[in-house]
Design an enzyme around this catalytic site. Structure first.
Site, PDB file in Angstrom:
ATOM      1  N   ARG A 152       0.402  12.519  -7.530  1.00 46.19           N
ATOM      2  CA  ARG A 152       1.348  11.394  -7.553  1.00 46.19           C
ATOM      3  C   ARG A 152       1.854  11.380  -8.916  1.00 46.19           C
ATOM      4  O   ARG A 152       1.338  11.674 -10.088  1.00 46.19           O
ATOM      5  CB  ARG A 152       0.534  10.077  -6.881  1.00 46.19           C
ATOM      6  CG  ARG A 152      -0.352   9.672  -7.706  1.00 46.19           C
ATOM      7  CD  ARG A 152      -1.194   8.617  -7.081  1.00 46.19           C
ATOM      8  NE  ARG A 152      -2.288   7.997  -8.094  1.00 46.19           N
ATOM      9  CZ  ARG A 152      -3.029   6.977  -7.751  1.00 46.19           C
ATOM     10  NH1 ARG A 152      -3.076   6.283  -6.361  1.00 46.19           N
ATOM     11  NH2 ARG A 152      -3.889   6.548  -8.495  1.00 46.19           N
ATOM     12  N   LYS A 178      -3.399   1.043  -2.321  1.00 45.72           N
ATOM     13  CA  LYS A 178      -3.317  -0.479  -2.551  1.00 45.72           C
ATOM     14  C   LYS A 178      -2.163  -0.611  -3.442  1.00 45.72           C
ATOM     15  O   LYS A 178      -1.396  -1.781  -3.073  1.00 45.72           O
ATOM     16  CB  LYS A 178      -4.424  -0.707  -3.439  1.00 45.72           C
ATOM     17  CG  LYS A 178      -6.012  -0.296  -2.920  1.00 45.72           C
ATOM     18  CD  LYS A 178      -6.992  -1.032  -3.573  1.00 45.72           C
ATOM     19  CE  LYS A 178      -7.288  -0.247  -5.031  1.00 45.72           C
ATOM     20  NZ  LYS A 178      -7.521   1.182  -5.013  1.00 45.72           N
ATOM     21  N   ARG A 238      -0.382   9.376 -14.210  1.00 42.62           N
ATOM     22  CA  ARG A 238      -1.341   8.909 -15.066  1.00 42.62           C
ATOM     23  C   ARG A 238      -2.403   9.724 -15.606  1.00 42.62           C
ATOM     24  O   ARG A 238      -2.606  10.626 -15.017  1.00 42.62           O
ATOM     25  CB  ARG A 238      -2.057   7.726 -13.690  1.00 42.62           C
ATOM     26  CG  ARG A 238      -1.384   6.503 -13.451  1.00 42.62           C
ATOM     27  CD  ARG A 238      -2.082   5.751 -12.191  1.00 42.62           C
ATOM     28  NE  ARG A 238      -3.559   5.773 -12.534  1.00 42.62           N
ATOM     29  CZ  ARG A 238      -4.348   4.818 -11.802  1.00 42.62           C
ATOM     30  NH1 ARG A 238      -3.571   4.078 -10.902  1.00 42.62           N
ATOM     31  NH2 ARG A 238      -5.426   4.705 -11.828  1.00 42.62           N
ATOM     32  N   ARG A 275     -13.691  -5.619  -8.692  1.00 37.57           N
ATOM     33  CA  ARG A 275     -14.359  -4.255  -8.575  1.00 37.57           C
ATOM     34  C   ARG A 275     -15.826  -4.216  -8.448  1.00 37.57           C
ATOM     35  O   ARG A 275     -16.552  -3.352  -8.333  1.00 37.57           O
ATOM     36  CB  ARG A 275     -13.815  -3.281  -9.542  1.00 37.57           C
ATOM     37  CG  ARG A 275     -12.801  -2.409  -9.263  1.00 37.57           C
ATOM     38  CD  ARG A 275     -12.154  -1.944 -10.221  1.00 37.57           C
ATOM     39  NE  ARG A 275     -11.438  -0.366 -10.148  1.00 37.57           N
ATOM     40  CZ  ARG A 275     -10.097  -0.204  -9.946  1.00 37.57           C
ATOM     41  NH1 ARG A 275      -9.477  -1.349 -10.256  1.00 37.57           N
ATOM     42  NH2 ARG A 275      -9.499   0.870  -9.732  1.00 37.57           N
ATOM     43  N   ARG A 290     -14.064   7.970 -10.898  1.00 35.45           N
ATOM     44  CA  ARG A 290     -13.617   6.827 -10.260  1.00 35.45           C
ATOM     45  C   ARG A 290     -13.888   6.772  -8.805  1.00 35.45           C
ATOM     46  O   ARG A 290     -14.216   5.471  -8.346  1.00 35.45           O
ATOM     47  CB  ARG A 290     -11.945   6.831 -10.119  1.00 35.45           C
ATOM     48  CG  ARG A 290     -11.170   6.899 -11.634  1.00 35.45           C
ATOM     49  CD  ARG A 290      -9.958   7.274 -11.602  1.00 35.45           C
ATOM     50  NE  ARG A 290      -8.993   6.500 -11.040  1.00 35.45           N
ATOM     51  CZ  ARG A 290      -7.900   7.018 -10.571  1.00 35.45           C
ATOM     52  NH1 ARG A 290      -7.329   8.110 -11.104  1.00 35.45           N
ATOM     53  NH2 ARG A 290      -7.092   6.276  -9.881  1.00 35.45           N
TER      54      ARG A 290
HETATM   55  P1  AMP Z   1      -6.480   1.263 -10.861  1.00 34.67           P
HETATM   56  O1  AMP Z   1      -5.119   1.555 -11.529  1.00 34.67           O
HETATM   57  O2  AMP Z   1      -6.523  -0.026 -10.187  1.00 34.67           O
HETATM   58  O3  AMP Z   1      -7.016   2.581 -10.496  1.00 34.67           O
HETATM   59  O4  AMP Z   1      -7.493   1.144 -12.259  1.00 34.67           O
HETATM   60  C1  AMP Z   1      -7.373   2.049 -13.443  1.00 34.67           C
HETATM   61  C2  AMP Z   1      -8.243   2.030 -14.305  1.00 34.67           C
HETATM   62  O5  AMP Z   1      -8.730   0.755 -14.889  1.00 34.67           O
HETATM   63  C3  AMP Z   1      -9.910   1.953 -13.597  1.00 34.67           C
HETATM   64  O6  AMP Z   1     -10.412   3.366 -13.434  1.00 34.67           O
HETATM   65  C4  AMP Z   1     -10.784   1.244 -14.648  1.00 34.67           C
HETATM   66  O7  AMP Z   1     -11.085   2.147 -15.804  1.00 34.67           O
HETATM   67  C5  AMP Z   1      -9.805   0.133 -15.016  1.00 34.67           C
HETATM   68  N1  AMP Z   1      -9.954  -1.070 -14.333  1.00 34.67           N
HETATM   69  C6  AMP Z   1      -8.906  -1.626 -13.343  1.00 34.67           C
HETATM   70  N2  AMP Z   1      -9.313  -2.535 -12.863  1.00 34.67           N
HETATM   71  C7  AMP Z   1     -10.611  -2.957 -13.148  1.00 34.67           C
HETATM   72  C8  AMP Z   1     -11.595  -3.829 -12.758  1.00 34.67           C
HETATM   73  N3  AMP Z   1     -11.366  -4.855 -11.963  1.00 34.67           N
HETATM   74  N4  AMP Z   1     -12.839  -3.865 -13.496  1.00 34.67           N
HETATM   75  C9  AMP Z   1     -12.982  -2.675 -14.241  1.00 34.67           C
HETATM   76  N5  AMP Z   1     -12.083  -1.616 -14.438  1.00 34.67           N
HETATM   77  C10 AMP Z   1     -10.949  -1.909 -14.067  1.00 34.67           C
END
Ligand code: AMP
Length: 219
Positions: free
Chosen positions: A127, A13, A161, A88, A172
């Site tokens: 990554r 994404k 990360r 989400r 996740r």
């Molecule tokens: P991502 O980089 O999109 O994989 O997000 C990393 C982490 O941020 C996720 O595993 C959640 O802990 C938090 N997070 C990001 N976006 C959201 C969202 N829309 N709702 C809830 N938690 C989020």
């Protein structure tokens, strides 16, 4: 144009949202990046969400809705945005619909990037990104041309990360399949959902996404 990208962790994404945002000249809003910036800056908000992110769980809908609500008010969102990582949950999706409607806007498309489960873990755990320019690399699938030197800016500093480890990735995935996947039927019912094959090479996935947007093709 207002878009949402959906897909499990590791689907691509971020990479696709970045490329599409440049091509369409609209902003990419990555909630993950926004939250990580808060944690890195050690703000009060960042301290409150750090443990949740590290556990691979979702931050509460209330906080996320407020964060995105404030962000899409900014002038750079006026010509459109790509949401990467939001919504989400169905609660977030409903709030997004209401926010857009209140501003006389709508979601033009939701694009799902489909990837087989087995490859996701391999993609995620290898990554890393350049600490200076943010360019993305992978231990196996996308190495730097010169060992330890960023192809784009020449930096030798890289970061991984915190939540890209096996244990957190499992949580996740659980959050994705339990709380985020119900958004697929939600958007299918609204006839805005289209899917692309995320197993194809990065540039092909990008081309398919552009085709979907240009021709409104159905899946
Ligand atoms: P991502 O980089 O999109 O994989 O997000 C990393 C982490 O941020 C996720 O595993 C959640 O802990 C938090 N997070 C990001 N976006 C959201 C969202 N829309 N709702 C809830 N938690 C989020």
């Amino acid at each position: 144009m207002n878009l949402v990208l959906l897909g499990p962790p590791g689907a691509g994404k971020g990479t696709q949202a970045q490329a599409l945002a440049e091509r369409l000249n609209i902003v990419r809003l990555s909630t993950g990046d926004m939250l990580r910036a808060e944690v890195a800056a050690d703000t009060e908000f960042g301290r409150g969400i750090k443990a949740t992110i590290e556990a691979g769980e979702l931050v509460s809908d209330d906080l996320m809705i407020r964060l995105i609500g404030e962000r899409i008010e900014k002038p750079d969102c006026a010509s459109g945005f790509i949401l990467d990582g939001f919504p989400r949950t169905v609660g977030q999706a409903e709030a997004l619909d209401a926010m857009l409607e209140a501003r006389g806007l709508k979601l033009d498309r939701v694009i799902e990037i489909k990837v087989d489960d087995e490859v996701l873990l391999a993609r995620i755990t290898g990554r890393y990104t350049c600490a200076d320019c943010g360019a993305g690399y992978h231990d196996r699938f996308k190495r730097t041309k010169a060992d330890g030197v960023c192809d784009l800016c020449g930096s030798k500093r890289f970061v991984r990360r915190e939540d890209d480890n096996r244990k957190t990735v499992k949580a996740r995935f659980k959050a994705y399949y339990g709380q985020t996947a119900p958004l697929l039927p939600y958007y299918r019912r609204r006839n805005v959902l289209r899917s692309v094959d995320g197993m194809a090479p990065i540039c092909e996935v990008g081309r398919d996404m552009v085709k979907l947007l240009e021709w409104g093709q159905t899946d």
